[in-house]
Design a protein around this motif. Structure first.
Motif, short mmCIF file in Angstrom:
data_model
loop_
_atom_site.label_atom_id
_atom_site.label_comp_id
_atom_site.label_asym_id
_atom_site.label_seq_id
_atom_site.Cartn_x
_atom_site.Cartn_y
_atom_site.Cartn_z
N LEU A 59 -15.69 -53.00 -32.12
CA LEU A 59 -14.15 -53.44 -31.63
C LEU A 59 -13.95 -54.84 -30.40
CD1 LEU A 59 -11.97 -50.51 -32.32
CD2 LEU A 59 -12.25 -52.11 -33.79
N ASP A 60 -15.38 -54.53 -29.99
CA ASP A 60 -15.39 -55.57 -28.87
C ASP A 60 -14.24 -55.77 -27.95
OD1 ASP A 60 -16.14 -57.71 -27.38
OD2 ASP A 60 -15.25 -59.48 -28.18
N ILE A 61 -13.60 -54.19 -27.48
CA ILE A 61 -13.02 -53.55 -26.05
C ILE A 61 -13.68 -53.64 -25.20
CG2 ILE A 61 -11.26 -51.55 -26.18
CD1 ILE A 61 -9.83 -54.62 -28.02
N GLU A 62 -12.54 -53.37 -24.02
CA GLU A 62 -13.73 -53.41 -22.81
C GLU A 62 -13.13 -51.76 -22.75
OE1 GLU A 62 -15.61 -54.82 -20.33
OE2 GLU A 62 -14.99 -56.66 -21.89
N GLN A 63 -13.81 -51.05 -22.30
CA GLN A 63 -14.74 -49.53 -22.37
C GLN A 63 -13.28 -49.27 -21.73
OE1 GLN A 63 -15.01 -47.39 -19.36
NE2 GLN A 63 -14.51 -45.70 -19.88
N PRO A 64 -12.11 -49.46 -20.73
CA PRO A 64 -11.58 -48.83 -19.85
C PRO A 64 -10.57 -48.95 -21.23
CG PRO A 64 -12.10 -49.56 -18.59
CD PRO A 64 -13.12 -49.92 -18.91
N THR A 65 -10.20 -50.06 -21.88
CA THR A 65 -9.41 -49.78 -22.86
C THR A 65 -9.30 -49.52 -23.36
OG1 THR A 65 -8.98 -52.70 -22.81
CG2 THR A 65 -8.12 -52.40 -24.19
N MET A 66 -10.31 -49.10 -24.23
CA MET A 66 -10.34 -48.03 -25.40
C MET A 66 -10.11 -46.95 -24.66
SD MET A 66 -11.61 -47.07 -28.71
CE MET A 66 -11.37 -48.95 -28.73
N ALA A 67 -10.48 -45.98 -23.43
CA ALA A 67 -10.12 -44.69 -23.56
C ALA A 67 -8.65 -44.71 -23.22
CB ALA A 67 -10.83 -44.49 -21.95
N ASN A 68 -8.20 -45.64 -22.62
CA ASN A 68 -6.95 -45.89 -22.18
C ASN A 68 -5.97 -45.14 -23.79
OD1 ASN A 68 -5.89 -45.38 -19.80
ND2 ASN A 68 -6.19 -47.61 -20.03
N THR A 69 -6.40 -46.45 -25.10
CA THR A 69 -6.16 -46.41 -26.23
C THR A 69 -6.11 -44.39 -26.49
OG1 THR A 69 -6.00 -48.20 -26.00
CG2 THR A 69 -6.11 -47.33 -28.34
N LEU A 70 -7.39 -44.45 -26.53
CA LEU A 70 -7.36 -42.74 -26.89
C LEU A 70 -6.60 -41.77 -26.65
CD1 LEU A 70 -11.43 -42.94 -27.37
CD2 LEU A 70 -10.13 -43.32 -29.43
N THR A 71 -6.67 -42.22 -25.13
CA THR A 71 -5.71 -40.88 -24.63
C THR A 71 -4.35 -40.56 -25.11
OG1 THR A 71 -6.72 -41.51 -22.28
CG2 THR A 71 -4.56 -40.63 -22.40
N ARG A 72 -3.66 -42.37 -25.43
CA ARG A 72 -2.59 -42.45 -26.20
C ARG A 72 -2.66 -41.75 -28.50
NH1 ARG A 72 -1.88 -47.78 -26.77
NH2 ARG A 72 -3.33 -48.25 -25.01
N MET A 73 -2.96 -42.23 -28.29
CA MET A 73 -3.74 -41.73 -29.82
C MET A 73 -4.44 -40.24 -30.20
SD MET A 73 -6.19 -44.33 -31.11
CE MET A 73 -6.50 -43.88 -33.56
N GLU A 74 -4.26 -39.71 -28.41
CA GLU A 74 -4.31 -38.00 -28.88
C GLU A 74 -3.23 -36.96 -28.14
OE1 GLU A 74 -7.35 -36.71 -25.40
OE2 GLU A 74 -8.04 -34.72 -26.96
N ARG A 75 -2.16 -38.20 -27.41
CA ARG A 75 -1.21 -38.13 -27.32
C ARG A 75 0.20 -37.54 -27.92
NH1 ARG A 75 2.41 -42.01 -24.10
NH2 ARG A 75 2.30 -42.45 -26.82
N ASP A 76 -0.44 -38.84 -29.32
CA ASP A 76 0.20 -39.17 -30.28
C ASP A 76 -0.13 -38.16 -31.68
OD1 ASP A 76 1.57 -40.50 -28.97
OD2 ASP A 76 0.96 -42.19 -29.84
N GLY A 77 -1.07 -37.40 -31.21
CA GLY A 77 -1.84 -35.96 -32.57
C GLY A 77 -2.41 -37.22 -33.60
N LEU A 78 -3.50 -38.10 -33.46
CA LEU A 78 -3.82 -39.03 -34.37
C LEU A 78 -5.51 -38.65 -34.29
CD1 LEU A 78 -2.43 -42.86 -33.74
CD2 LEU A 78 -2.30 -41.32 -35.67
N ILE A 79 -5.57 -38.30 -32.69
CA ILE A 79 -7.39 -38.52 -32.62
C ILE A 79 -7.19 -36.32 -32.16
CG2 ILE A 79 -8.08 -40.18 -33.17
CD1 ILE A 79 -8.34 -40.09 -29.51
N ARG A 80 -8.89 -36.11 -31.71
CA ARG A 80 -8.77 -34.64 -31.00
C ARG A 80 -10.45 -35.41 -31.24
NH1 ARG A 80 -5.79 -31.40 -33.78
NH2 ARG A 80 -6.65 -31.68 -35.36
#
Lengths: 158, 158
Positions: A59-80
């Motif tokens: 996705l050509d996204i910086e690593q901390p950006t992705m880490a934050n996005t994944l944290t939100r996705m986990e919070r919202d029940g999209l991923i584990r």
DNA sequence: TAACATTGCATATCAAGCTATGCAAGTGGT
DNA sequence: ACCACTTGCATAGCTTGATATGCAATGTTA
């Protein structure tokens, strides 16, 4: 000869991207999704169980950006996020059933945005537009690489 | 028939805009500028003393976004906000001498970004690309207006 | 195997965009 | 003059992007 923003490719690209994001956001908010998670979902719908690094590269996204996005996705029940048994550093990303269930509606929404935006353009104009975007993306990625890895011997940048 | 992000105009536009922003940021950071203030500066270099609302309309930015940007610009010594004597609600935006002094270097940086990005494209391809961006921008602005002002009698949306 | 380097991810902090909301200053109608 | 509406801006709080930094786990090498 003042700089004219309306003839600047960079300004137009920024404006265009904001308008696309507004449109997509309006369409996927009812699904409980947001624009930032969308690219990650597109990748994960195709291929589950990736590492954060693999997502970043696709996705050509910086690593901390992705880490934050994944944290939100986990919070919202999209991923584990599950630890990789072979490598203690790695967290593999798995979609939840809820996220899998959204694929059809979500991609339909994205296709509707594109159809809306490109309405009024001929087939050849659409193809040319996307081809040019891809070429400029490649050019800018290459010049970013040059910034990161400054001059490996040939083609010094004065 | 999975949705392919690399053939999605919206995804490409987002990616392209991020790459433009990275490039511009790298070039104007040495000047003490950032990408968010840049559009406002482009407008103000042409025409000082505008109100916040006038800036918003010229840039298609939401009002609170502009308010925050102006606060940062004031903090960084780029602008001053002065109450309009005729209307107590209005704050007119004036560039500082420091901001005026940056116009040449800053616009040169932006032109360098565009030249870099569009290198390798023919003149007609550049013109077509920018024309298409402007058309899509207009289309998306119109459909956003439709969302805000839903169905004024004619052309009901299904 | 101990020391060093690399890799994978997280956290802190900021910019730049958004929506929702509040409020003070004008405007208009009665 | 008063009430309601509109307008201009600010604030709160969120998402999405970035950089800088830290740290634990793994690799590498003397």
């Amino acid at each position: 000869m003042t700089f004219n923003k309306d003839e600047s490719a960079g300004y137009l690209a920024n404006h265009l991207a904001r308008l696309f994001a507004r449109d997509l956001q309006a369409r996927i908010k009812p699904l409980g999704l947001s624009t930032g998670t969308f690219p990650a979902l597109l990748v994960l719908w195709e291929n589950d169980g990736l590492t954060q690094r693999e997502l970043i590269e696709r996705l050509d996204i910086e690593q901390p950006t992705m880490a934050n996005t994944l944290t939100r996705m986990e919070r919202d029940g999209l991923i584990r996020r599950c630890k990789d048994p072979a490598d203690g550093r790695v967290q593999r990303i798995w979609l939840t059933d809820e996220a899998r269930a959204l694929e059809g509606l979500a991609t339909a929404a994205a296709e509707a945005v594109n159809a809306d935006a490109l309405a009024g353009l001929g087939d050849e104009e659409r193809a040319a537009f996307q081809a040019t975007m891809r070429r400029i993306i490649a050019t800018l990625q290459a010049s970013a690489d040059d910034r990161d890895t400054p001059a490996r011997g040939r083609t010094e940048s004065l």
